[in-house]
Scaffold this active site. Structure first.
Site, PDB file in Angstrom:
ATOM      1  CG  ASP A   1      16.802   0.338   9.222  1.00 28.55           C
ATOM      2  OD1 ASP A   1      17.726  -0.319   8.726  1.00 28.55           O
ATOM      3  OD2 ASP A   1      15.845  -0.185   9.826  1.00 28.55           O
TER       4      ASP A   1
ATOM      5  CB  CYS B   1      19.979  -0.477  15.390  1.00 30.16           C
ATOM      6  SG  CYS B   1      20.761   1.085  15.906  1.00 30.16           S
ATOM      7  CG  ASP B   2      14.382  -2.231  12.569  1.00 26.07           C
ATOM      8  OD1 ASP B   2      13.943  -3.277  13.038  1.00 26.07           O
ATOM      9  OD2 ASP B   2      13.778  -1.555  11.729  1.00 26.07           O
ATOM     10  CE  LYS B   3      14.762  -4.211   9.765  1.00 28.62           C
ATOM     11  NZ  LYS B   3      15.218  -2.844   9.967  1.00 28.62           N
TER      12      LYS B   3
ATOM     13  CB  CYS C   1      16.267   7.089  16.381  1.00 36.19           C
ATOM     14  SG  CYS C   1      17.399   7.039  14.965  1.00 36.19           S
TER      15      CYS C   1
ATOM     16  CD  GLU D   1      12.200   0.557   8.931  1.00 32.99           C
ATOM     17  OE1 GLU D   1      11.955  -0.083   9.947  1.00 32.99           O
ATOM     18  OE2 GLU D   1      12.920   1.573   8.912  1.00 32.99           O
TER      19      GLU D   1
ATOM     20  CB  SER E   1      10.326   4.070   9.826  1.00 36.16           C
ATOM     21  OG  SER E   1      10.896   4.454  11.048  1.00 36.16           O
TER      22      SER E   1
END
Length: 562
Positions: free
Chosen positions: A89, A130-132, A202, A450, A476
């Site tokens: 992202d 990570c996000d997804k 992150c 985002e 985010s």
């Protein structure tokens, strides 16, 4: 006879693929992979590996996967590995490519389903970060209900410059700081070079690390997995243990739907609110719960938030990083603080989540505060409703300064993220404005991108605590300030956000959980009839996504009745 031996003698799911005269061709193909006669009696364990060389959170997952394989083989299983896509992202942010991020969650869930089901794996391990990617794998876990363990790849270490710890958000905010003349070009360049020092997700409590924490709280990863860092020896040990555990789960016949229950989700939402996690969890947990057959609705986030104290303040809502949470005891230590309100629920290693909570102590009370010394009396997430968001919208209230909990100001309306960013960098946004960025929802963008750029630029310019940002898109997990996302219904389908014009007054009350534009319903309806939609032509997967995706208030899932 022991349980493991007895269950091992029962037919494996994979036997249908590899046993009997009619399956000779399949065995022949499997022999081409290096399988031998004795391997056909072993549990077949799939590894969904999201390793790639474009996402820092995934660059090390090949090493983690190697340890998972080792654990599977040591436990008497036979591993096979397949790839799963992952989008960074931070790299895609602000570009058209960001529209693919949330939709990729559905692709990941479908890919795992296809590979595990078509090759009849007896169990599987999700190596993710990570996000997804993590939410997509969790959706698959509930959907296919095959014994599984998740291994989240771990956070990145923070960077350092001038004795200040940094993360990727430091770079985004540096853009605004440079524009405002707060830092020099040299400082800007050094921050860019130092903020992301190596592999891992992150380093603050953004969406990736929030979802890792909730995966552990749901009971789908081993104790300590969420906060063990990407570069740590502990992460490799966890990976090896997880591979072995996947074989054990197969032998015991323990499937995720048997121990991940409504109580599990309620516990996870309590952890989410206690640590001040990302608002993206409101999308992901709804989607995951749907796949597990668990009734969950947006209002539950708010009800649990009102009954949970905010006791951990990591970046972006505080000064601590994931490494601090890890040294303080990680998620087990957070659970220990929440123990009186946790519900009994199982985990992959067979222990009850309440037993994990009772057997753990906090190692650093400055990082994980006791309930009497909480940062806030309510949890991190608030769900607002009103004429601007009849189905609801979300805000990370733990990252909002007290002076902004009640807000009233004139709207500055933008139909694209780029036009809003240009206005910010051009000095056209002033303290007290309510910046509206619309047509960014699941259907509108499409893909609900985002928008870390606008929020970080505002923070860097010193306006983060005096300007409200409102969107039907997403912010985010690295966002802080009065940033309200997931406005539903979205503008694209005729939500009231499409009726807002420059200078309309928007009122927000976090304590009252209200958001409204000061217009009559008659005026809103009249304006909606006159609205002119911005052109947004898409093709391929995004077109299919726009056609099939539902409201953010239900998790932005595809292809089902909302």
């Amino acid at each position: 006879m022991s349980l493991s031996k007895a269950t091992a003698e029962q037919p494996l799911r994979s036997d249908a693929m590899k046993k009997g005269q009619s399956r000779a061709a399949a065995r022949g193909l499997l022999r081409a992979l290096g399988m031998h006669d004795e391997d056909f009696d072993k549990p077949l364990i799939a590894i969904a590996n999201s390793f790639n060389t474009i996402v820092p959170g995934h660059i090390h997952l090949d090493k983690i996967t190697a340890e998972v394989k080792r654990g599977i083989e040591e436990a008497g299983g036979m591993p096979y590995e397949f790839g799963v896509p992952g989008i960074c992202d931070g790299v895609a942010m602000g570009l058209d490519g960001m529209r693919y991020s949330l939709p990729s969650r559905e692709i990941i869930a479908d890919a795992v389903e296809a590979m595990v089901e078509s090759h009849l794996a007896d169990g599987w391990v999700g190596v993710t970060n990570c996000d997804k990617i993590t939410p997509g794998m969790l959706m698959a876990a509930g959907r296919i209900n095959v014994p599984c363990v998740m291994v989240t790849g771990g956070p990145m270490m923070p960077g350092v410059y001038k004795d200040k710890r940094l993360d990727v958000i430091s770079i985004f905010e540096a853009v605004g700081e440079l524009t405002a003349g707060k830092i020099s070009q040299t400082d800007f360049d050094e921050i860019e070079h130092r903020a992301c020092p190596g592999p891992g997700s992150c380093s603050g409590l953004f969406t990736a690390n929030t979802m890792a924490c909730l995966t552990e709280a749901l009971g789908l990863s081993v104790t300590g997995c969420a906060s063990s860092h990407a570069v740590s020896k502990e992460k490799l040990e966890i990976a090896r243990k997880s591979g072995s555990l996947a074989v054990k789960l197969v032998r015991e016949g323990r499937k995720p739907r048997e121990f991940v229950t409504k109580a599990s989700f309620e516990n996870a939402l309590r952890v989410d609110n206690a640590i001040g996690g990302s608002t993206n969890t409101c999308l992901h947990m709804l989607a995951i719960a749907r796949e597990f057959g668990v009734p969950l609705e947006l209002g539950m986030f708010d009800r649990i938030s009102r009954d949970t104290k905010h006791i951990v303040a990591l970046k972006p809502g505080g000064e601590h990083f994931m490494i601090d949470l890890d040294t303080a005891g990680g998620i087990p230590a957070v659970l220990s603080r929440l123990a009186p309100k946790l519900k009994s629920a199982g985990t992959v290693d067979g222990r009850d989540i309440t037993d994990i909570a009772k057997s753990t102590k906090v190692k650093d009370p400055d990082v994980i505060r006791d309930l009497e010394n909480a940062y806030h009396d309510e949890g991190g997430i608030a769900v607002l409703r009103g004429n601007l968001a009849e189905e609801g919208c979300v805000v990370k209230q733990s990252a909002v300064v007290p002076a902004m909990r009640r807000f009233e100001g004139p709207a500055r309306v933008f139909d694209t993220e780029a036009s809003a960013t240009d206005a910010m960098l051009g000095g056209k946004i002033k303290a007290g404005y309510a910046v509206v960025i619309r047509y960014q929802g699941p259907k509108g963008a499409p893909g609900m991108p985002e928008m870390l750029g606008p929020t970080s630029i505002m923070a860097g310019m010193g306006l983060g605590d005096s300007v409200a940002l409102i969107t039907d898109g997403r912010f985010s997990g690295g966002t802080h300030g009065l940033s309200i996302g997931h406005i539903s219904p979205e503008a694209y389908v005729g939500g009231a956000l499409a009726a807002v014009r420059d200078k309309d007054i928007i009122r927000i009350d976090l304590d009252g959980r209200e958001i409204e534009v000061l217009l009559s319903q008659k005026e809103i309806k009249a304006r909606l009839k006159e609205r002119k939609m911005p052109k947004s032509m898409v093709s391929g997967y995004l077109r299919r996504y726009r056609d099939q995706v539902g409201s953010a208030s239900f998790g932005a899932v595809m292809g089902e009745e909302q």
